[in-house]
Scaffold this motif. Structure first.
Motif, PDB file in Angstrom:
ATOM      1  N   VAL A   1       1.064 -10.354   5.940  1.00 24.35           N
ATOM      2  CA  VAL A   1       1.955  -9.341   6.476  1.00 24.35           C
ATOM      3  C   VAL A   1       3.245  -9.430   6.701  1.00 24.35           C
ATOM      4  O   VAL A   1       3.502 -11.117   6.866  1.00 24.35           O
TER       5      VAL A   1
ATOM      6  N   THR B   1       1.447  -3.162  13.844  1.00 30.27           N
ATOM      7  CA  THR B   1       1.045  -3.841  12.764  1.00 30.27           C
ATOM      8  C   THR B   1      -0.968  -3.997  12.395  1.00 30.27           C
ATOM      9  O   THR B   1      -1.503  -4.313  11.746  1.00 30.27           O
TER      10      THR B   1
ATOM     11  N   VAL C   1       5.471  -3.350  17.856  1.00 28.82           N
ATOM     12  CA  VAL C   1       6.147  -3.833  16.785  1.00 28.82           C
ATOM     13  C   VAL C   1       4.205  -4.188  16.555  1.00 28.82           C
ATOM     14  O   VAL C   1       3.788  -4.345  15.374  1.00 28.82           O
TER      15      VAL C   1
ATOM     16  N   VAL D   1       5.280  -4.202   7.365  1.00 33.03           N
ATOM     17  CA  VAL D   1       6.469  -4.055   8.142  1.00 33.03           C
ATOM     18  C   VAL D   1       7.453  -3.440   8.531  1.00 33.03           C
ATOM     19  O   VAL D   1       7.874  -4.340   7.982  1.00 33.03           O
TER      20      VAL D   1
ATOM     21  N   LEU E   1       7.302  -9.093   7.230  1.00 28.57           N
ATOM     22  CA  LEU E   1       8.190  -8.245   8.207  1.00 28.57           C
ATOM     23  C   LEU E   1       9.513  -8.031   7.362  1.00 28.57           C
ATOM     24  O   LEU E   1      10.077  -8.698   7.519  1.00 28.57           O
TER      25      LEU E   1
END
Length: 250
Positions: free
Chosen positions: A139, A213, A209, A184, A141
């Motif tokens: 993941v 996610t 957020v 993201v 950001l």
């Protein structure tokens, strides 16, 4: 490994002080979560106890991690795996704003080294491990600042543009391996990093957020926006005339 309803056992955070990343960890908490590893440049500021208190019993540890130690990232990932086994989710959350970067070539180069080069070297180290495992999610950001760079923060925006291109491309490269990437793209988020700054339209909290996610992880999306309406907004802003774009940045 994730259980049948996609709940992770092991989460690693690269940038363990990130309020957004920590909110994601809390949002992912379940009876299945056993281990959280916070990769931090200064482990003494990781607030391990604070995060552990928000979880239902998972072990939380801090481990020294330096985003610009490019040559050490493969060994860092290997050491985490040796200590904790396979990794289910890695949250890549380190970064700097670099307010002075536009006027200082060295500051700009340092910002690129952290935000982009560090993300590439650590991201590839993680991807190699996830591919070897045959499962797991990176993941990353990113930011809407990279969708179209603004004069007021174009160096930072360019690092996020590079990061976004890297992670979305890495996701394609991992297709079929069992591993995947979730990029993201938040707008402005209320955190200590943005404290005191004028809020932009569609500013959200870290928890929002995190919710976006987790929803993206469960739906196996490649990209999520936070808030979701920013996807439509930037669909228009991407093609706005330059004069209009500059006006919006004043």
């Amino acid at each position: 490994m994730n259980n049948a309803i996609h709940q992770p056992q092991t989460i690693v955070v690269l940038g363990g002080g990130s309020e957004i990343a920590r909110a994601i960890v809390v949002a992912l908490d379940s009876a299945s979560l056993r281990t959280v590893v916070l990769g931090c440049r200064n482990t003494g500021t990781a607030d391990v106890e604070g995060l552990a208190a928000q979880l239902g019993g998972a072990s939380v540890t801090a481990r020294h991690f330096d985003a610009i130690d490019h040559g050490g990232h493969v060994d860092w990932v290997a050491a985490v795996v040796a200590d904790h086994g396979d990794i289910d989710i890695v949250i890549q959350a380190f970064g700097q704003l670099g307010a002075d970067a536009a006027d200082d070539p060295l500051a700009a180069a340092n910002l690129v080294d952290v935000n982009f080069a560090g993300a590439v070297s650590s991201g590839l180290a993680v991807a190699n491990q996830l591919r070897k495992q045959g499962h797991g999610v990176l993941v990353s950001l990113s930011s809407v600042a990279g969708v179209r760079t603004r004069a007021s923060n174009f160096v930072y925006g360019s690092t996020k543009a590079g990061l976004d291109a890297f992670t979305t491309g890495l996701g394609h490269a991992l297709h079929g391996s069992g591993a995947r990437v979730l990029t993201v793209r938040p707008g402005m988020v209320r955190t200590s990093m943005t404290e005191g700054m004028q809020e932009a339209p569609f500013t959200v909290d870290a928890d929002e957020v995190a919710a976006a996610t987790v929803n993206g992880l469960r739906k196996k999306k490649a990209v999520v926006w936070a808030p979701a309406k920013l996807q439509g907004v930037f669909g228009l802003l991407r093609v706005a005339p330059n004069a209009v774009w500059r006006k919006l940045d004043t």
